[in-house]
Write a protein that holds these residues in place. Structure first.
Motif, PDB file in Angstrom:
ATOM      1  N   ASP A  93       1.157  -3.205   6.090  1.00 42.68           N
ATOM      2  CA  ASP A  93       0.024  -4.069   5.754  1.00 42.68           C
ATOM      3  C   ASP A  93      -1.269  -3.280   5.871  1.00 42.68           C
ATOM      4  O   ASP A  93      -1.254  -2.078   6.140  1.00 42.68           O
ATOM      5  CB  ASP A  93      -0.009  -5.318   6.639  1.00 42.68           C
ATOM      6  N   LEU A  94      -2.374  -3.989   5.686  1.00 42.85           N
ATOM      7  CA  LEU A  94      -3.684  -3.340   5.687  1.00 42.85           C
ATOM      8  C   LEU A  94      -4.519  -3.758   6.886  1.00 42.85           C
ATOM      9  O   LEU A  94      -5.753  -3.746   6.826  1.00 42.85           O
ATOM     10  CB  LEU A  94      -4.435  -3.680   4.385  1.00 42.85           C
ATOM     11  N   ALA A 186      -3.600   2.087   1.436  1.00 41.58           N
ATOM     12  CA  ALA A 186      -4.375   1.162   0.616  1.00 41.58           C
ATOM     13  C   ALA A 186      -4.765   1.803  -0.713  1.00 41.58           C
ATOM     14  O   ALA A 186      -4.747   1.141  -1.768  1.00 41.58           O
ATOM     15  CB  ALA A 186      -5.621   0.710   1.381  1.00 41.58           C
ATOM     16  N   ASP A 187      -5.132   3.089  -0.694  1.00 37.97           N
ATOM     17  CA  ASP A 187      -5.455   3.773  -1.944  1.00 37.97           C
ATOM     18  C   ASP A 187      -4.234   3.873  -2.849  1.00 37.97           C
ATOM     19  O   ASP A 187      -4.342   3.768  -4.071  1.00 37.97           O
ATOM     20  CB  ASP A 187      -5.996   5.169  -1.648  1.00 37.97           C
ATOM     21  N   ILE A 189      -1.848   1.795  -3.192  1.00 42.29           N
ATOM     22  CA  ILE A 189      -1.570   0.511  -3.860  1.00 42.29           C
ATOM     23  C   ILE A 189      -2.851  -0.100  -4.432  1.00 42.29           C
ATOM     24  O   ILE A 189      -2.871  -1.285  -4.802  1.00 42.29           O
ATOM     25  CB  ILE A 189      -0.900  -0.486  -2.900  1.00 42.29           C
ATOM     26  N   GLU A 190      -3.929   0.709  -4.485  1.00 42.46           N
ATOM     27  CA  GLU A 190      -5.207   0.307  -5.075  1.00 42.46           C
ATOM     28  C   GLU A 190      -5.791  -0.917  -4.376  1.00 42.46           C
ATOM     29  O   GLU A 190      -6.223  -1.884  -5.018  1.00 42.46           O
ATOM     30  CB  GLU A 190      -5.035   0.041  -6.581  1.00 42.46           C
ATOM     31  N   GLN A 191      -5.827  -0.869  -3.045  1.00 41.58           N
ATOM     32  CA  GLN A 191      -6.358  -1.982  -2.258  1.00 41.58           C
ATOM     33  C   GLN A 191      -7.436  -1.530  -1.278  1.00 41.58           C
ATOM     34  O   GLN A 191      -7.634  -2.162  -0.246  1.00 41.58           O
ATOM     35  CB  GLN A 191      -5.217  -2.669  -1.503  1.00 41.58           C
ATOM     36  N   ARG A 192      -8.167  -0.465  -1.592  1.00 43.78           N
ATOM     37  CA  ARG A 192      -9.260  -0.038  -0.705  1.00 43.78           C
ATOM     38  C   ARG A 192     -10.322  -1.129  -0.559  1.00 43.78           C
ATOM     39  O   ARG A 192     -10.837  -1.328   0.551  1.00 43.78           O
ATOM     40  CB  ARG A 192      -9.882   1.250  -1.242  1.00 43.78           C
ATOM     41  N   ALA A 194      -9.954  -4.257  -0.302  1.00 40.91           N
ATOM     42  CA  ALA A 194      -9.480  -5.250   0.664  1.00 40.91           C
ATOM     43  C   ALA A 194      -9.730  -4.781   2.097  1.00 40.91           C
ATOM     44  O   ALA A 194     -10.052  -5.583   2.980  1.00 40.91           O
ATOM     45  CB  ALA A 194      -7.996  -5.530   0.440  1.00 40.91           C
ATOM     46  N   GLN A 198     -12.197  -6.587   4.818  1.00 39.94           N
ATOM     47  CA  GLN A 198     -11.727  -6.953   6.154  1.00 39.94           C
ATOM     48  C   GLN A 198     -12.658  -6.427   7.236  1.00 39.94           C
ATOM     49  O   GLN A 198     -12.962  -7.128   8.218  1.00 39.94           O
ATOM     50  CB  GLN A 198     -10.310  -6.411   6.359  1.00 39.94           C
TER      51      GLN A 198
END
Length: 384
Positions: A93-94, A186-187, A189-192, A194, A198
């Protein structure tokens, strides 16, 4: 005329001075802890915004990179660990919340060290360049990731490997490693964004917890209990003794030769007579003893000491309604709580519910493993 000491200051002024010194000390401790946490969150926010690597960072490493792969971070002191009994780890998870407590330099049970070398985080994978070879954990093949909350160990599960493995790092580098591994994942899965959102939310929530400077105590707020050695605790103990001693004397009163039997018989109602039969009044015999064959009269119930117990179940008298009788735990006490209770030096830095320590002080660390650690442990929990 107010009673004064040799310096000419009244006891009320001395009480106000002690209260203000304690309040300022408590406030400064809470403010220091708050600023430390705020600085850490803002440091992570800046790192997350600027975190990036380059192909030049991997120069000199015995690691072949893919065309678009870059090195983000490297640490020369890492150990490869494996788990004897393979657990099912949670999915990656992130989460970026810092650990709740310091990590201990120990190896958890069931985890063994199999190699040592350099840990490298790239844009595609986590790599250990060890003495026995190389171990890769590709982000795209990760199925489980877990950071030990008490030890600097990170365990990883991937699709192409049956046994769970991971890394054990120095305690001072574990938190930085975990955060940067989260950013790299995160990078991938292209979720920086998010992660940044947070961190912004954590900073905003923490800003609402900033401690306020307490109001200054005045001599007029001093109570008479402040003149007694021990303060309110001594007065409460004396009041409890004054209430319990008469109850104990009543239970052991030797002046009643009947032992309460006459009262019990007189208080016991006679059975209802049958229709048409006149009721018969039964007068208890006092001078003559009852025959051995007659049933033994029931004694009147003795007064219970709990009947005179303080309605707050032993808690000091206070207008806040706090007691030891149970009820809802107090996680956000009133700002004037330290005016009525003996708070610990770093009271407002606590992150739990209100408890009383064994030395009589009040702490806001209830529910945590280190609750009242410097005050001989937890005694009771406040409720409302």
């Amino acid at each position: 005329m107010a009673k004064t000491d040799s310096t000419g200051s009244t006891w009320r002024y001395r009480w106000a001075h002690r209260q203000n010194v304690r309040r300022v000390s408590t406030f400064r401790g809470a403010e220091t802890a708050w600023r430390r946490r705020d600085d850490e969150l803002r440091r992570l926010r800046a790192l997350a915004a600027d975190f990036q690597g380059s192909a030049a960072a991997g120069a000199g490493l015995p690691l072949e990179l893919a065309g678009d792969e870059v090195v983000l971070w490297a640490l020369p002191a890492a150990q490869l660990v494996e788990v004897r009994h393979t657990p099912v780890l949670p999915a990656p998870d992130l989460a970026v919340a810092p650990p709740s407590g310091p990590l201990r330099p120990r190896r958890p049970d069931g985890v063994r060290v199999t190699d040592a070398g350099m840990a490298v985080i790239t844009s595609r994978r986590l790599v250990l360049l060890g003495g026995r070879g190389r171990r890769d954990w590709a982000y795209g093949r990760m199925t489980g990731l877990s950071h030990d909350p008490a030890a600097p160990v990170t365990l990883i599960q991937v699709l192409d490997r049956r046994r769970t493995s991971g890394l054990m790092l120095p305690t001072d580098a574990a938190a930085d490693f975990r955060f940067k591994l989260t950013l790299a994942f995160a990078d991938a899965i292209e979720q920086r964004p998010a992660v940044l959102a947070q961190l912004d939310e954590l900073i905003a929530e923490h800003a609402q917890l900033k401690p306020f400077r307490p109001a200054a105590a005045t001599p007029a707020q001093a109570r008479l209990s402040a003149r007694v050695p021990g303060g309110r605790r001594t007065v409460a103990v004396a009041a409890a003794v004054a209430l319990l001693v008469p109850a104990a004397l009543v239970e052991s009163d030797p002046s009643d030769p009947t032992g309460g039997a006459e009262v019990a018989v007189a208080a016991t109602p006679a059975p209802s007579p049958s229709p048409g039969v006149a009721p018969v009044l039964v007068r208890p015999a006092v001078s003559a003893p009852a025959p051995r064959t007659s049933p033994k009269p029931t004694k009147a119930p003795r007064p219970s000491p709990t009947a005179s117990r303080d309605p707050r179940c032993g808690a000091p008298d206070n207008p806040l309604g706090y007691d030891f009788c149970g009820g809802t735990r107090i996680r956000r006490p009133a700002t004037e709580v330290c005016d009525w209770f003996d708070c610990t030096p770093e009271f407002w830095a606590g992150r739990g519910y209100l408890v009383q320590c064994r030395d009589g002080s009040v702490s806001l660390t209830g529910g945590r493993s280190n609750a009242c650690a410097e005050h001989r442990g937890v005694r009771r929990t406040f409720g409302k």
